[in-house]
Design a protein around this motif. Structure first.
Motif, PDB file in Angstrom:
ATOM      1  N   SER A 149     -27.522  11.185  11.015  1.00 36.83           N
ATOM      2  CA  SER A 149     -27.563  10.619  11.866  1.00 36.83           C
ATOM      3  C   SER A 149     -27.167   9.242  12.803  1.00 36.83           C
ATOM      4  CB  SER A 149     -27.733  11.012  13.575  1.00 36.83           C
ATOM      5  OG  SER A 149     -27.437  12.730  13.063  1.00 36.83           O
ATOM      6  N   ILE A 150     -28.488   8.651  12.204  1.00 33.09           N
ATOM      7  CA  ILE A 150     -28.466   6.440  12.368  1.00 33.09           C
ATOM      8  C   ILE A 150     -28.074   6.362  11.083  1.00 33.09           C
ATOM      9  CG2 ILE A 150     -30.156   5.066  11.743  1.00 33.09           C
ATOM     10  CD1 ILE A 150     -32.255   7.502  12.718  1.00 33.09           C
ATOM     11  N   ALA A 151     -26.944   6.874   9.992  1.00 31.84           N
ATOM     12  CA  ALA A 151     -26.151   6.545   8.929  1.00 31.84           C
ATOM     13  C   ALA A 151     -24.737   6.046   9.388  1.00 31.84           C
ATOM     14  CB  ALA A 151     -26.154   7.430   7.918  1.00 31.84           C
ATOM     15  N   GLY A 152     -24.513   7.381  10.388  1.00 35.97           N
ATOM     16  CA  GLY A 152     -23.133   7.162  11.163  1.00 35.97           C
ATOM     17  C   GLY A 152     -23.566   6.107  11.781  1.00 35.97           C
ATOM     18  N   GLY A 153     -24.409   6.168  12.725  1.00 28.78           N
ATOM     19  CA  GLY A 153     -24.492   4.896  13.449  1.00 28.78           C
ATOM     20  C   GLY A 153     -24.557   3.526  12.790  1.00 28.78           C
ATOM     21  N   GLU A 154     -24.578   3.138  12.036  1.00 31.48           N
ATOM     22  CA  GLU A 154     -25.102   1.327  10.980  1.00 31.48           C
ATOM     23  C   GLU A 154     -23.755   1.941  10.537  1.00 31.48           C
ATOM     24  OE1 GLU A 154     -28.377   3.068   8.361  1.00 31.48           O
ATOM     25  OE2 GLU A 154     -29.637   2.067   9.672  1.00 31.48           O
ATOM     26  N   PHE A 155     -22.341   3.403  10.200  1.00 29.67           N
ATOM     27  CA  PHE A 155     -21.576   2.731   9.634  1.00 29.67           C
ATOM     28  C   PHE A 155     -20.905   2.274  10.772  1.00 29.67           C
ATOM     29  CE2 PHE A 155     -17.009   4.612   9.919  1.00 29.67           C
ATOM     30  CZ  PHE A 155     -16.794   3.956   8.857  1.00 29.67           C
ATOM     31  N   LEU A 201       0.851  -0.925  -0.224  1.00 30.84           N
ATOM     32  CA  LEU A 201      -0.131   0.048   0.066  1.00 30.84           C
ATOM     33  C   LEU A 201       1.070   1.299   0.133  1.00 30.84           C
ATOM     34  CD1 LEU A 201      -2.742  -0.958   2.604  1.00 30.84           C
ATOM     35  CD2 LEU A 201      -3.407  -1.344   0.642  1.00 30.84           C
ATOM     36  N   PRO A 202       0.662   2.680  -0.524  1.00 28.68           N
ATOM     37  CA  PRO A 202       1.810   3.431  -0.412  1.00 28.68           C
ATOM     38  C   PRO A 202       1.633   4.461   0.520  1.00 28.68           C
ATOM     39  CG  PRO A 202      -0.993   3.861  -0.942  1.00 28.68           C
ATOM     40  CD  PRO A 202      -0.957   2.364  -1.241  1.00 28.68           C
ATOM     41  N   ASP A 203       2.316   4.962   1.172  1.00 31.35           N
ATOM     42  CA  ASP A 203       2.860   4.865   2.330  1.00 31.35           C
ATOM     43  C   ASP A 203       2.067   6.529   3.533  1.00 31.35           C
ATOM     44  OD1 ASP A 203       3.891   5.408   4.709  1.00 31.35           O
ATOM     45  OD2 ASP A 203       5.826   6.429   3.677  1.00 31.35           O
ATOM     46  N   ARG A 204       0.593   5.847   3.475  1.00 26.64           N
ATOM     47  CA  ARG A 204      -0.019   6.828   3.713  1.00 26.64           C
ATOM     48  C   ARG A 204      -1.116   6.411   3.986  1.00 26.64           C
ATOM     49  NH1 ARG A 204      -4.467   7.448   0.652  1.00 26.64           N
ATOM     50  NH2 ARG A 204      -4.525   6.727  -1.712  1.00 26.64           N
ATOM     51  N   GLY A 205      -2.205   6.895   5.148  1.00 28.69           N
ATOM     52  CA  GLY A 205      -3.818   6.757   5.328  1.00 28.69           C
ATOM     53  C   GLY A 205      -4.458   7.106   4.294  1.00 28.69           C
ATOM     54  N   PRO A 206      -5.646   5.969   4.892  1.00 26.38           N
ATOM     55  CA  PRO A 206      -6.686   5.926   3.792  1.00 26.38           C
ATOM     56  C   PRO A 206      -7.166   7.504   3.911  1.00 26.38           C
ATOM     57  CG  PRO A 206      -7.147   4.929   5.741  1.00 26.38           C
ATOM     58  CD  PRO A 206      -5.712   5.619   5.698  1.00 26.38           C
ATOM     59  N   GLU A 207      -7.731   8.087   2.504  1.00 23.99           N
ATOM     60  CA  GLU A 207      -8.341   9.327   2.549  1.00 23.99           C
ATOM     61  C   GLU A 207      -9.857   8.891   2.678  1.00 23.99           C
ATOM     62  OE1 GLU A 207      -7.740  11.041  -1.710  1.00 23.99           O
ATOM     63  OE2 GLU A 207      -5.224  11.009  -0.889  1.00 23.99           O
ATOM     64  N   THR A 208     -10.456   8.347   2.503  1.00 22.68           N
ATOM     65  CA  THR A 208     -11.918   8.040   3.407  1.00 22.68           C
ATOM     66  C   THR A 208     -11.909   6.548   3.772  1.00 22.68           C
ATOM     67  OG1 THR A 208     -12.168   5.966   1.151  1.00 22.68           O
ATOM     68  CG2 THR A 208     -12.835   9.148   0.800  1.00 22.68           C
ATOM     69  N   TRP A 209     -13.135   6.863   4.406  1.00 17.28           N
ATOM     70  CA  TRP A 209     -13.245   5.016   5.349  1.00 17.28           C
ATOM     71  C   TRP A 209     -13.555   3.843   4.432  1.00 17.28           C
ATOM     72  CZ3 TRP A 209     -12.184   4.426   9.967  1.00 17.28           C
ATOM     73  CH2 TRP A 209     -11.782   5.334  10.917  1.00 17.28           C
ATOM     74  N   ASP A 210     -13.736   4.377   2.777  1.00 22.78           N
ATOM     75  CA  ASP A 210     -14.074   3.332   2.034  1.00 22.78           C
ATOM     76  C   ASP A 210     -12.659   2.582   1.336  1.00 22.78           C
ATOM     77  OD1 ASP A 210     -16.755   3.172   1.940  1.00 22.78           O
ATOM     78  OD2 ASP A 210     -17.018   4.773   0.101  1.00 22.78           O
ATOM     79  N   GLU A 211     -11.799   3.821   2.079  1.00 31.64           N
ATOM     80  CA  GLU A 211     -10.570   3.356   0.879  1.00 31.64           C
ATOM     81  C   GLU A 211      -9.703   1.918   1.496  1.00 31.64           C
ATOM     82  OE1 GLU A 211      -7.956   6.131   0.538  1.00 31.64           O
ATOM     83  OE2 GLU A 211      -6.746   5.787  -1.481  1.00 31.64           O
ATOM     84  N   LEU A 212     -10.227   2.671   2.995  1.00 32.26           N
ATOM     85  CA  LEU A 212      -9.293   1.555   4.278  1.00 32.26           C
ATOM     86  C   LEU A 212     -10.251  -0.170   3.900  1.00 32.26           C
ATOM     87  CD1 LEU A 212      -7.509   0.895   6.417  1.00 32.26           C
ATOM     88  CD2 LEU A 212      -9.853   0.950   8.355  1.00 32.26           C
TER      89      LEU A 212
END
Lengths: 459, 295
Positions: A260-266, A194-205
């Motif tokens: 907000s509920i989507a946050g919880g579901e995530f 992987l590239p030496d950086r953190g994921p830009e988005t949670w999807d990338e992780l």
């Protein structure tokens, strides 16, 4: 055949037992008893009145003050060194008191000491506690005295100083301030290609999960975190904001909005079905340092410790974004001055606060702990520039603060006990797999009660 | 005449001698007690200079709050498990230590030692032992092929964990008191039982246990009071969590008072605990003590 005496010591009489019982039972009640309030008043007197009326130029600073601290980021030695310099420069002696092991303990002690003479002159005031001090009229506004001292409050990082603003006044100044950071194991990242950086988005992780999971130990995972009061509801702000939600809008709870509920579901999916994250038993940073999890979220204040503890290369990055962006909450603690001290002591305290957070001391403190420099001038100082060169991980927090910081939702930081309740909802989702809407619904009335009882009448 | 004067003088002496202690008791025990009762009628933010009188509002809230049932159940489970467990295991340990074997006094000291340790330190130490990933316990369980439960997070394990630690800490005390009780059982009664052909189990059941009832009763009362007021181990190990699964009445009082700042409500809960303890003990005094046999 031996003969023992028929009765020895342990045949307590009925009367002795009764006294023991009475005493024991009474002990249960004495826990909550302390100095009492005056009854019948709906809201407290305006605490700012005294402090704003003072003509500081007519006040002589006291010669001795007390500082209650929990030495955030194991900073006892640094604090002592700064105090020694201050004493040398001003002749005012400072008694450094360990008033607790964390922000909560200092706050509990400070509140219990209200209305007694056992108060400090300078006290730690964390993001979730300073407002309670304010509501109780326990701290004074600092704008006037800082102006008198020419303390250059405008040089404080604006996002950090604004956190203590209410009623157009500042009730504390930033001291050991932090943001959550994304920590990753660069060796594992490298092995996974992987590239030496953190994921830009949670999807990338999530995309990287498969590659990373091949590199971690069998019971390990790509990402790990722990929950707990003063912690879970802090990092979750990034996730709920990432879905476009929030705990509250002002003091109005917004936990029931679809976002907000989507946050919880995530969150539920992160720890549940997707299997990307595991819950760390105690401290996720320990699991991270031991190589069990490939990445985690930790406070900037943990940076020095993480760099020392890990046997691999530690990388730091911004917190990943969600579909609606994200951002990072700020946290940590400021320092405040009690309103009930004499003007002489308040002036000496303000001089100390000014000294503690001036450019040079800010850089020293940040260097030894990893906390964010609270002054803009300190970020640009030679000391900090050198650190950023040798340990670029320190820089991430400062940049993230400038680019991504967002004030915390009022519900978490301003309503007493709300942080713990929000954390409870997160645990329901993570530990019990509960439906986020239900979990949020369970805690909402309790937070509302806390607001209507403990905040609203005092505003 | 003379008798009355002498009595009066004796009374003065008694007051003089007991006075300092009474004064301390009134100042530091009964005054806070009354103050706490008063606070329980207020809605008061801890630390605030002002409060509002709410009468019995705090009590009404306690009896209708959604969390009350859970807190009471947790307190009951914790109390029954710790008191029952400590009495049974403590007696077993005392019977072991009562034998004349080499190293007996060392064994007694070792068994009693945990009782004098700080509950907070004990809690922290046991957290390491219970750690499901790195702890000693998961290692030991691994030898027999058992996977460690998630002691910190999966209900009911956190509650089991604090119960185990409480037992470990207090077992030595119970055993010591039982040991003293055992040594007070007259040897001639044992000998007589032996002559009548009673075996060890029979002697224990018919002679030793009945003669230990005063000790058992004393332990029951004191252990119950101590157990219901446990704070240090819970604070150190679970902080009442996860999801309130280790929040007992005593811990709820602390949490409401010092974390949520609701000092009035917390005082009301404290009063409920106080009345419960008083009632439980009164019942013990009245009914259980009837079954106590003295030598």
């Amino acid at each position: 055949m031996s003969h023992r005496p028929a009765r020895t010591t342990v045949q307590p009489s009925r009367r002795a037992l009764r006294s023991a019982v009475a005493l024991g039972a009474v002990a249960a009640l004495t826990l909550t008893a302390c100095a009492g309030p005056s009854v019948g008043v709906g809201s407290s007197d305006d605490p700012s009145a005294d402090a704003t009326d003072v003509d500081w130029s007519q006040v002589e600073p006291a010669s001795e003050i007390t500082f209650w601290s929990n030495h955030p980021g194991q900073s006892r030695e640094v604090e002592q060194a700064i105090i020694a310099e201050f004493e040398h420069e001003t002749g005012i002696s400072v008694d450094l008191v360990t008033a607790g092991a964390n922000y909560d303990e200092v706050a509990q002690r400070f509140q219990a000491a209200a209305q007694t003479s056992e108060l400090p002159d300078v006290v730690i005031a964390s993001d979730v506690w300073w407002f309670r001090y304010f509501l109780n009229g326990q701290i004074m506004p600092l704008d006037g005295v800082l102006e008198h001292l020419d303390a250059q409050a405008e040089d404080f990082q604006p996002a950090l100083y604004a956190d203590y603003e209410y009623d157009d006044q500042h009730w504390a100044v930033p001291y050991a301030r932090s943001t959550p950071l994304f920590y990753y194991n660069r060796d594992l990242w490298d092995a996974a290609g992987l590239p030496d950086r953190g994921p830009e988005t949670w999807d990338e992780l999530a995309d990287w999960d498969e590659k990373l999971r091949a590199e971690v130990p069998q019971d390990g995972s790509t990402f790990g975190l722990s929950t707990g009061p003063s912690w879970g509801a802090w990092w979750f702000e990034n996730m709920i904001w990432g879905q476009g939600g929030a705990y509250s809008d002002g003091f109005d709870l917004t936990l029931d909005t679809p976002e907000s509920i989507a946050g919880g579901e995530f969150l539920g999916d992160l720890f549940g079905e997707s299997g990307i994250a595991t819950l760390s038993a105690d401290d996720a940073m320990v699991d991270f340092s031991s190589g069990l999890i490939a990445s985690t979220i930790g406070s900037t204040g943990s940076l020095t410790g993480a760099l020392e503890a890990a046997s691999f290369e530690v990388g730091t990055a911004y917190l990943p974004d969600g579909p609606a962006g994200g951002g990072t909450p700020t946290g940590g603690t400021g320092v405040a001055i009690p309103s009930s001290r004499s003007p002489e002591q308040q002036l000496a305290a303000a001089m100390f606060v000014q000294f503690l957070t001036d450019t040079e001391r800010t850089a020293t403190f940040s260097e030894s702990t990893g906390y964010v420099p609270v002054r803009t001038s300190a970020v640009e100082s030679e000391t900090m520039q050198k650190i950023y060169e040798s340990t670029p991980q320190f820089r991430t927090a400062v940049d993230q603060l400038a680019e991504k910081a967002r004030p915390q939702d009022d519900a978490r930081v301003f309503i007493p006990g709300a942080d713990a309740l929000l954390n409870e909802a997160l645990e329901m989702i993570i530990l019990e797999g509960q439906d986020p809407a239900t979990a949020f619904e369970t805690i909402t009335p309790r937070i509302e009660t806390a607001y209507s009882e403990n905040v609203e009448p005092y505003l | 005449m003379l008798g009355a004067r002498r009595r009066r003088r004796a009374l003065w002496w008694a007051l003089l001698l007991a006075g300092p202690n009474l004064l301390l008791l009134v100042t530091f025990t009964y005054r806070p007690l009354l103050e706490s009762l008063y606070l329980s009628t207020l809605q008061w933010n801890l630390g605030s200079p002002d409060a509002r009188f709410v009468g019995l509002g705090n009590y009404a809230e306690w009896f209708t709050a959604p969390t009350t049932g859970r807190i009471v159940t947790t307190t009951l489970v914790f109390t029954v498990a710790t008191v029952g467990g400590a009495l049974v295991l403590g007696l077993a340990l005392a019977l072991l230590l009562d034998r004349k074997v080499a190293g007996r006094s060392v064994a007694r000291t070792v068994a009693f030692a945990p009782y004098v340790l700080s509950g907070f330190a004990v809690g922290i130490l046991w957290l390491f032992i219970f750690d499901p990933r790195y702890g000693l316990l998961q290692e030991v369980l691994g030898w027999v092929g058992v996977a460690s439960p998630q002691w910190y997070s999966d209900r009911p394990w956190p509650l089991v964990m604090v119960i185990v630690v409480y037992l470990w800490k207090n077992l030595g005390y119970v055993a010591l008191i039982y040991l003293a009780g055992l040594q007070a059982v007259p040897q001639d009664l044992r000998d007589a039982a032996a002559l009548d052909g009673a075996g060890r189990v029979r002697t224990l059941r018919s002679i030793v246990l009945p003669l230990l009832t005063p000790t058992t009763f004393f332990l029951l009362v004191t252990m119950l009071l101590a157990s219901m007021q446990t704070f240090d181990i819970i604070k150190a190990m679970t902080q009442g969590g996860p999801l309130g699964s280790t929040t007992t009445l005593m811990y709820a009082i602390y949490e409401e008072s010092f974390v949520n700042g609701r000092a009035g409500y917390a005082s009301a809960v404290a009063t409920v605990l106080f009345i419960t303890l008083l009632a439980v003990t009164a019942v013990q005094m009245r009914y259980v003590q009837r079954k106590v046999h003295y030598v």
